[in-house]
Enzyme design. Structure first.
Site, short mmCIF file in Angstrom:
data_model
loop_
_atom_site.label_atom_id
_atom_site.label_comp_id
_atom_site.label_asym_id
_atom_site.label_seq_id
_atom_site.Cartn_x
_atom_site.Cartn_y
_atom_site.Cartn_z
N GLY A 9 0.83 -1.17 -0.02
CA GLY A 9 0.13 -0.06 0.09
C GLY A 9 0.73 1.34 -0.02
O GLY A 9 0.52 2.36 0.83
N TYR A 142 -14.72 -2.13 10.64
CA TYR A 142 -13.31 -1.62 10.28
C TYR A 142 -12.23 -1.70 11.73
O TYR A 142 -11.30 -2.25 11.47
CB TYR A 142 -13.39 0.04 9.77
N ALA A 144 -12.78 -3.50 14.17
CA ALA A 144 -12.86 -4.94 14.72
C ALA A 144 -11.70 -5.70 13.71
O ALA A 144 -10.92 -6.40 14.49
CB ALA A 144 -14.01 -5.68 14.36
N LYS A 146 -8.91 -4.12 12.54
CA LYS A 146 -7.79 -3.43 13.33
C LYS A 146 -7.40 -4.09 14.56
O LYS A 146 -6.20 -4.28 15.12
CB LYS A 146 -7.79 -2.10 13.38
N THR A 227 1.40 -2.42 20.82
CA THR A 227 0.54 -1.62 19.67
C THR A 227 1.04 -0.11 20.11
O THR A 227 0.66 0.40 21.49
CB THR A 227 -0.96 -1.74 20.11
#
Length: 238
Positions: A9, A142, A144, A146, A227
């Site tokens: 990407g 979205y 969920a 991630k 994270t």
């Protein structure tokens, strides 16, 4: 020593900013995208190598991996908010399509790419995946997807750690200069997103790129399975 850095990407937004920063540092950057014209143009602009690849397609990902005998840094930046399913679909079919699209773009893309290039990952290397503040709140399908990305990363870190490879997620907050909202972000919503921060400004692709660059540096060799929230304080941890 020059490293090989794979950025999925990598033709726009956060992915492009990451590819640009590593390329400027003298690394050999391989960037991917689904649109041939965008891949060719971006690769030329950044003096990088461009490969057309849909990260949700197992066959294309396998072909990408065959081109890369060694990878020092993998950045899973492919993903985003899929277009809504057609309004003509029955309700449950539309729900299923939305969830499957989100999981494919934001979770499966990273899983497939990482699995494919894992034999090529060099000791001392890094896997970095782009997550989202949406995993913490109001994220829907979205968010969920991630959140699942972060859960997968924790397991991946345990697998790669003994090989000297780190694996982390950067959970981005609101970032301007991307195609995420597809022009649908209202001034009121933008103001509300900025008001949630402690820094009173939107994030930029460069904010995320610099964090990714750090995670791939010698200074971050004992940071893994994490994270990292990059959102200006819109979501705080303790």
């Amino acid at each position: 020593m020059s490293r090989t850095v794979l950025v999925t990407g990598g033709t726009s937004g956060i992915g492009r900013a990451i590819a640009e920063l590593f390329a400027a540092d003298g690394d050999e950057v391989v960037l991917t995208g689904r649109r041939p014209d965008a891949v060719e143009r971006t690769a030329a602009e950044l003096s990088a190598r461009g490969v057309v690849c849909d990260a949700t397609d197992p066959g294309q990902v396998a072909e990408l991996a065959d081109l890369l005998p060694e990878v020092h840094v993998l950045v899973n930046a492919a993903g985003g908010l899929p277009a809504p399913a057609g309004a003509d679909l029955p309700r449950l079919h539309a729900v299923s399509a939305d969830w499957q699209a989100n999981l494919a773009q934001n979770l499966l893309s990273a899983v497939l790419t990482t699995t494919a290039v894992r034999p090529a990952l060099a000791p001392g290397g890094s896997v970095i995946s782009i997550g989202s503040l949406g995993a913490e709140r109001r994220g829907g399908a979205y968010g969920a997807s991630k959140a699942a990305l972060a859960a997968w990363n924790a397991a991946l870190s345990a697998e790669l750690g003994p090989l000297g490879i780190t694996s982390n997620v950067i959970a981005a907050g609101y970032v301007e200069g991307t195609e995420f909202f597809r022009g649908a972000l209202t001034p009121e919503r933008r103001a509300a997103l900025i008001a949630e921060t402690h820094t009173n400004r939107p994030g930029t692709p460069a904010d995320i790129a610099r964090t990714a660059h750090f995670l791939a540096s010698l200074g971050a060799r004992h940071i893994t399975g994490q994270t990292l929230h990059v959102n200006g304080g819109a979501h705080t941890t303790r």
